[in-house]
Design a protein around this motif. Structure first.
Motif, short mmCIF file in Angstrom:
data_model
loop_
_atom_site.label_atom_id
_atom_site.label_comp_id
_atom_site.label_asym_id
_atom_site.label_seq_id
_atom_site.Cartn_x
_atom_site.Cartn_y
_atom_site.Cartn_z
N ASN A 260 39.68 23.14 53.47
CA ASN A 260 40.88 23.60 52.78
C ASN A 260 40.51 24.45 51.57
N GLN A 261 41.46 25.30 51.18
CA GLN A 261 41.32 26.12 49.99
C GLN A 261 42.63 26.08 49.21
N THR A 262 42.56 26.47 47.94
CA THR A 262 43.77 26.65 47.15
C THR A 262 43.97 28.14 46.95
N TYR A 263 45.22 28.57 47.07
CA TYR A 263 45.55 30.00 46.99
C TYR A 263 46.33 30.26 45.70
N LEU A 264 45.69 30.95 44.75
CA LEU A 264 46.30 31.21 43.45
C LEU A 264 46.83 32.63 43.35
N VAL A 265 48.05 32.76 42.83
CA VAL A 265 48.63 34.08 42.57
C VAL A 265 48.04 34.63 41.28
N LYS A 266 47.54 35.86 41.33
CA LYS A 266 46.92 36.50 40.17
C LYS A 266 47.44 37.94 40.04
N TRP A 267 47.48 38.43 38.79
CA TRP A 267 47.83 39.83 38.54
C TRP A 267 46.57 40.67 38.74
N ARG A 268 46.70 41.79 39.41
CA ARG A 268 45.53 42.60 39.77
C ARG A 268 44.77 43.12 38.55
N GLU A 269 45.48 43.44 37.48
CA GLU A 269 44.82 44.07 36.34
C GLU A 269 44.19 43.05 35.38
N ARG A 270 44.40 41.77 35.62
CA ARG A 270 43.89 40.73 34.70
C ARG A 270 42.63 40.12 35.29
N SER A 271 41.49 40.39 34.69
CA SER A 271 40.23 39.93 35.24
C SER A 271 39.90 38.51 34.78
N PHE A 272 39.02 37.87 35.52
CA PHE A 272 38.55 36.54 35.17
C PHE A 272 37.90 36.53 33.80
N PHE A 273 37.19 37.59 33.49
CA PHE A 273 36.47 37.64 32.22
C PHE A 273 37.42 37.80 31.04
N GLU A 274 38.55 38.45 31.27
CA GLU A 274 39.58 38.51 30.23
C GLU A 274 40.13 37.12 29.95
N VAL A 275 40.34 36.36 31.00
CA VAL A 275 40.85 35.00 30.84
C VAL A 275 39.83 34.14 30.08
N VAL A 276 38.55 34.30 30.42
CA VAL A 276 37.51 33.54 29.72
C VAL A 276 37.52 33.88 28.24
#
Length: 286
Positions: A260-276
């Motif tokens: 199984n996996q979890t499917y997360l909705v994300k905005w294309r312009e928002r990177s993981f590193f910005e969130v960090v």
């Protein structure tokens, strides 16, 4: 038009007000909405209330109002359903959430206009085997923790990967996590931050009683076996820090990648590193 399901963590102080605003926005757009039964009752909309377990058959996307813990629980509940989840942060850190209460209108518009992407996040399965029988099992979105209880004495975890001995870890225990979980408990124990799209399993010692114990990044398709022992009998296994099981001397914990996996909705312009940067470094600019 998307069929949208909404669930809420009622223990969050501002969640109900956010839920009301969200419902108003969606109704103004003539969106099709179903509510988790508890939320439907609170909002006086029993006509559109259904159990969370029925969401996979009735909606196309789920809005989750709460913090990271709420989203973790929903991710496990809906594991295997391939149902996209949009986290709306009404908690504290909100690392997994993509929307905030002050941009609800924008989030609704983006979802209705398909202006988002979906990230597939791996999960891990764990089972506790005692005298040849499986006594506990669970699926984790973030991590599986194996740790001592309240006693000050150490616990020893002997770890093998695909039959190969990796090492013996003496201390408070170990954490086995997904890349998503790398920014959770594993991080606070000195584990690395791993890009969530990377396929791997992380092994992080908890307060190791040696200078040579270090976190390890292991192949996603590997199978870990952990044999536990301690001078006392208070040990436990946790799933995402939310579900706990008692484990005994000599128990074997087997951990592998989940189907199984979890499917997360994300905005294309928002990177993981910005969130960090925003969530973990006080919004330092790169």
């Amino acid at each position: 038009m998307k069929r949208i399901g909404i669930m809420m963590n009622a223990s969050k102080p501002h969640a109900l007000q956010v839920a009301k605003e969200l419902m108003q926005l969606l109704c103004a757009k003539n969106a099709f909405v179903l509510l988790e039964q508890g939320l439907a009752s609170v909002l006086g909309r029993d006509d559109c209330g259904i159990p969370l377990k029925e969401f996979p058959n009735r909606v196309e996307i789920v809005f989750v109002l709460g913090g990271d813990g709420t989203l973790l629980g929903v991710g496990r509940e809906l594991a295997g359903a391939k149902l996209p989840i949009l986290g709306i942060n009404t908690g504290n850190l909100g690392f997994l959430s993509e929307a905030e209460p002050d941009n609800l209108g924008s989030a609704v518009d983006r979802v209705l206009n398909n202006d988002f992407c979906i990230e597939e996040r791996m999960m891990i399965d764990a089972e506790c085997i005692r005298k040849g029988e499986i006594v506990h099992r669970g699926t984790a979105f973030n991590d599986v923790g194996i740790a001592k209880g309240s006693f000050g004495r150490i616990v020893n975890c002997s770890v093998s990967m695909d039959g190969m001995f990796l090492g013996s870890y003496s201390g408070d225990g170990i954490i086995v996590s997904t890349p998503t979980g790398s920014t959770a408990y594993s991080l606070s124990c000195g584990g690395p931050i791993v890009w969530p799209g990377f396929q791997a399993i992380l092994l992080t010692p908890i307060c190791p009683h040696t200078l040579t114990s270090r976190p390890m990044v292991l192949p996603a398709e590997s199978e870990l076996e952990v044999r536990v022992s301690a001078a006392h009998h208070e040990m436990g296994m946790t799933i995402d820090g939310q579900i706990g099981f008692e484990i005994h001397e000599g128990d074997l914990i087997r951990i592998r990648r989940s189907q199984n996996q979890t499917y997360l909705v994300k905005w294309r312009e928002r990177s993981f590193f910005e969130v960090v940067r925003k969530k973990l470094h006080g919004d330092e600019k790169g």
